[in-house]
Structures are given as C-alpha cells and as structure tokens.
Design a protein around this motif. Structure first.
Motif, PDB file in Angstrom:
ATOM      1  N   SER A 269       0.930  -1.280  -0.012  1.00  0.00           N
ATOM      2  CA  SER A 269       0.126   0.069  -0.124  1.00  0.00           C
ATOM      3  C   SER A 269       0.768   1.222  -0.113  1.00  0.00           C
ATOM      4  O   SER A 269       0.515   2.169  -0.571  1.00  0.00           O
ATOM      5  CB  SER A 269      -0.845  -0.053   1.345  1.00  0.00           C
ATOM      6  N   LEU A 273       0.748   4.271  -2.753  1.00  0.00           N
ATOM      7  CA  LEU A 273       0.582   5.860  -2.280  1.00  0.00           C
ATOM      8  C   LEU A 273       1.797   6.627  -2.701  1.00  0.00           C
ATOM      9  O   LEU A 273       1.714   7.874  -2.946  1.00  0.00           O
ATOM     10  CB  LEU A 273       0.387   5.703  -0.851  1.00  0.00           C
ATOM     11  N   ILE A 293      -6.301   5.094   0.923  1.00  0.00           N
ATOM     12  CA  ILE A 293      -5.998   4.983  -0.450  1.00  0.00           C
ATOM     13  C   ILE A 293      -6.964   5.740  -1.301  1.00  0.00           C
ATOM     14  O   ILE A 293      -6.517   6.577  -2.079  1.00  0.00           O
ATOM     15  CB  ILE A 293      -5.951   3.558  -0.753  1.00  0.00           C
ATOM     16  N   GLY A 517      -6.633  -1.845  -4.731  1.00  0.00           N
ATOM     17  CA  GLY A 517      -5.792  -0.694  -4.789  1.00  0.00           C
ATOM     18  C   GLY A 517      -5.062  -0.466  -5.944  1.00  0.00           C
ATOM     19  O   GLY A 517      -4.338  -1.315  -6.412  1.00  0.00           O
TER      20      GLY A 517
END
Length: 542
Positions: A269, A273, A293, A517
């Motif tokens: 993650s 990002l 996110i 994501g």
C-alpha cells in the motif's frame, strides 16, 4: 489473499500457505526507499475514523487508456520454487494470465466462454466431448497452436510427475491415453463416466495451454499464446512481460508489465501511495486502508464484487460438530447480515451458509432464517445446552478477526459462548487449518459449481476442510454430472447446495468484495475471479 499449497490452492493468492515470506521488495534498490520506514499507513485507523462516512469507490477510474506504457504490479512474495508451469503453479497467477490462454474460460456472467476453443459439444450421453480449436493462433516462439498442444496440456496435467492440483479433479474422468486429435484443429476427449459440465473443469488456472513437449522448460520460458510474452522472471522476485504483437485477439494496450514482490500489505500500500507501483495484486485491503488509499491523490480503489467467500469450517469429525444438530444450531444462531455489516461494512453479500456465489447461474437463494431460539432448542436436544467452543483466527487476512468477533457477538444471543483465539499468521495454514475444530478461512470465487461442490465438499476430497461425508450429497453430484438437461442439472446442484446448508460443516457468513488498490492512472481494470483483462487494461497519460 488466501493460501495456496497444492490447492491449499483452494484459495488463490498469498504466498503459498506455509511458504516463507520476505520482508523487502526484491527490487529494493529501485523501490525500497519509500517502503522502509514509511509511516504512510501507520495511522490508517485514525484516518478512517476521522472521516467515517467517506465512501470507498465501487469501481476504478472510467475512460479509455492510452496506447503503450508499463504497468507496475506489486504482488506478495512466493517461494523460491515458484514456477511458470501452469499445471503445477501455486502463486504466479499474474504471470499466467498474461502469458497463456486456456481452451475455455469462465465469463463475467459465470458461464463457460470460448478461449482457444471456439466451440465444444458432447455426444448424447456426455461421455465424449469434442472441442473445435481456433485457427491462426501462434505461440510466442512462432509455432502454430494445434490440437497436439491441447492434448499434451491435458496429459501434462494428468502426469503424476507434474503434481498438478488439478490432476485429482480430472484424473477420475480423463484417461490421457484415450485423447484423440483427428486433425490439427479438433480435440476429442472421451470420459470414463458421463459429465455434462466437463468443459467447466478446464477453466481452472492450472489448465492454461502449453506447447507440445515443453514440460521440462515451460516453468522457465513461459511460452504460451497469451497477450504478453516473457522478458524476465525470478522465482519469488521481480519479472517483466512485454506485449505480444501477434496475439490472436489483437495486441494488448500496454507495452509491458513489471512485477515486484513486496513483503506485506502495508508495504504494498505504501508503494502505491508513493506512486511506485500502479496495482496491488493478490491483496484484499481492509476497509480502513482502502479509505486512506481512496482519499489520496495518486491512488484509488476498484472492486471485484463477491470475489471471495469467507467461511468458518467446523470439523465434522471432532466433537461437538459430529452432531448435525450442533452444526445446524451454529448456523441458525448467527445473523449473516450482522457479520457482513460488522466485518465488511457491507462490502459484499450475505452468504447464508451457501458457498455458491449469488452470481453463479446454479446458485439457489433458499435458506433457513436466522433463528437463535431454534438454535437453543437444537443444542438442548443434542446435550450441549451451554455450548462453549474455541474459534481460531489470525492476522493472515484482515477480515478473519472482525468476522470471528462479529460471529461471537451474534451467536452469543443464542447462548453459544465463542472464545476467539488468535494464532500465528505464518503457520496458520499448517497448524490450524483442517486441524482445529473451528477456525476462520476464505476461498476465491470463480470455481464452476461442479468443481466447487466436488472439490471442497465431497466426502473424501483432500480439500474437504470440514471432513463432511454425506452419501446423499455425493450421489446428487454424480446424478448432476450425468444429467444432460441444463434445467434439471441445475435443480440437482440446487438440491446439493441445500444439503450443504442444512447438514454440512461450513458456516459461510458472506461473500466479500475484494478492495483492490490501483493508481488513478489505470484504466480498463476489470477483474473476474482472480484475473483481470490483460488485453484492455492500460494507463492514462502513458
């Protein structure tokens, strides 16, 4: 995602269950800086609670991608034994979908759809199936795809030396010596017994087609007929595939895909990002992380609806679950809608103890209602009026513990005392799964109904995690396989589902949307099962 070892390949996605996990990007020099010591997600819960009403998107960015560019995918590490041989692969799913095609696949509507086979038909008793193969298809090395490759693929799966997770599914039906190839574009598969759903068994990811005679090399070369061809691959490490311009369905939008092995969900993650990767594969984000996110400038969330089903399997060979009344009480005692809301914030569908997904054409919606008083009555009759049981969970998946706690609360209203116990994640699928009488786990959807019911619930199956054995259920499955009338066959599968619900050992509270994501630059992300559309996915501003 879930564990996969020879079907511990039953689910589909983490580093295989029991396999070692790594703590770094294998390309640490290129990406490691943003991950090591990053605190981007250290306050996920706070971010979510600060904006509790922030919605998580239901789909990725709309619009068409630009031609070209390189998609960067972060995936969990696997073991050093990771292979590109589809027949025995247990973790390289992203590579397989890019490099290969199957004879048939499962379409978005849950039905069997053409891939390398344009059409197929059984004889009158469904004992022999004939597949008409696509013309003009080439492998990445320029060789023409023919029926010899299709027959070889099945023989390779069935070869005991291959140790394919799909071999136990196909070997009771297919004798490799009886396969016939009357011409270059026809494959004839005689079966040992009638099976009206046989083509659906060839949709499994182990059934990607490989070139004739390639068993010794395919794990390294990855030569297939897919939209991408292999540029580099390191087991448990980084890799790259590039567009195959002569793909039979047209050139893919992207020029290339780079794969990185990233140790855990937070690291993956953080990389997303930070703009260092574009897509998190084999990663079901928890809701708090998904909100963080979705709120960022670089990334957002796409959903794969009902992509996996969560289950609390009761071992029917261990007391108190040897008694069907106790199993029924455990199911009637809890409210699936409560667990769906508490564990998933509603991002999914209530399961009502039926593992067949609601979008499957064979799904039956009938089920007993939540009835804690009836549960109390059954427990009293069975001699377990003050039932107390341990329920094992772990951090292996972010949904396990919220699901266990929600079940604990709901079942408590029926007088059942659930003691939630947390086990180590790295040994969960070797020390807990199929060993403890009650635990939390999950599977990916996308299995055809025949394979799902036979592989996970049939008596004696090595993947039957509840050890449930019911002769009436097994006989229903056998009758369904022989039934050539589609409507009648679905009725039989419906009856089999009813037995799973009423007698089986699997508590199935819910189907979960997988929260994926992705970069805000990604366009054309469309996932079904655990695969996405490699031809049409791309990037805006590539």
């Amino acid at each position: 995602m879930p564990p996969f070892t020879s079907e511990t390949s039953h689910r589909t996605a983490p580093a295989a269950a029991g396999l070692p996990r790594r703590s770094l990007l294998t390309t640490a020099a290129a990406i490691g800086g943003a991950l090591g010591g990053s605190a981007l997600l250290s306050g996920c819960s706070g971010a979510a609670s600060a904006s509790p009403t922030r919605a998580v998107p239901t789909r990725g960015p709309a619009g068409r991608p630009d031609r070209g560019g390189t998609l960067r995918i972060a995936r969990p590490p696997a073991s050093d034994a990771e292979t590109l041989d589809p027949a025995s692969a247990l973790s390289a799913y992203e590579y397989l979908g890019a490099l290969y095609n199957r004879l048939v696949r499962i379409g978005p509507d849950g039905t069997v759809a053409p891939d390398l086979a344009e059409s197929w038909e059984p004889d009158a008793k469904a004992t022999t199936w004939t597949f008409r193969l696509r013309r003009g298809v080439t492998f990445h090395d320029g060789r023409a795809f023919t029926s010899a490759d299709a027959a070889y693929t099945l023989r390779h799966i069935l070869d005991t030396a291959t140790a394919s997770p799909q071999a136990p599914v196909l070997s009771p039906l297919v004798d490799p010596k009886r396969l016939r190839t009357p011409d270059a574009h026809t494959l004839v598969v005689p079966l040992k017994s009638p099976h009206a759903e046989f083509p659906s068994l060839l949709t499994h990811y182990n059934c990607y087609v490989v070139p004739d005679g390639s068993a010794r090399s395919i794990g390294r070369t990855g030569i297939g007929t897919g939209p991408f061809r292999l540029a580099s691959f390191a087991a448990a490490g980084p890799g790259r595939v590039t567009a195959y311009p002569d793909h039979w369905a047209g050139r893919p939008v992207l020029d290339a895909i780079d794969f990185y092995s990233v140790a855990d969900m937070q690291a993956r993650s953080n990389a997303l990002l930070a703009g260092q990767v574009d897509l998190l594969s084999q990663t079901n984000l928890d809701f708090a992380t998904a909100r963080v996110i979705a709120a960022s400038d670089r990334a957002t969330i796409a959903r794969a609806e009902n992509a996996q089903w969560y289950v609390l399997p009761m071992l029917t060979t261990e007391k108190p679950f040897t008694d069907v009344r106790v199993r029924q009480a455990m199911k009637l005692a809890y409210d699936p809608e409560h667990i769906l809301k508490a564990a998933l914030q509603g991002a999914g569908t209530a399961g009502w103890d039926n593992p067949v997904p609601p979008n499957d054409p064979a799904h039956t919606a009938a089920h007993p209602a939540h009835d804690p008083e009836r549960a109390r009555h059954l427990l009293k009759k069975a001699g377990y009026e003050r039932l107390a049981v341990d329920l094992y969970t772990s951090s292996y998946d972010p949904i396990f513990t919220p699901m266990a706690l929600a079940y604990q609360e709901s079942a408590g209203r029926a007088g059942i005392r659930i003691r939630v116990k947390t086990a180590a994640a790295d040994s969960y699928y070797t020390q807990i799964w199929m060993k403890k009488p009650l635990m939390a786990t999950y599977w990916y959807t996308g299995r055809p109904v025949d394979q799902l019911l036979n592989q996970v619930f049939r008596g004696g199956s090595s993947y039957n995690e509840t050890a449930w054995a019911d002769k009436e259920f097994d006989a229903l499955l056998d009758r369904a396989r022989r039934e050539t009338d589609t409507g009648r066959r679905r009725e039989l599968y419906g009856q089999a589902q009813t037995l799973v619900i009423e007698r089986g050992g699997a508590i199935t509270p819910m189907f979960a949307d997988r929260l994926v994501g992705i970069s805000r630059k990604v366009r054309g992300y469309a996932e079904h099962g655990f695969e996405f559309d490699y031809l049409r996915i791309g990037l805006k501003g590539a």
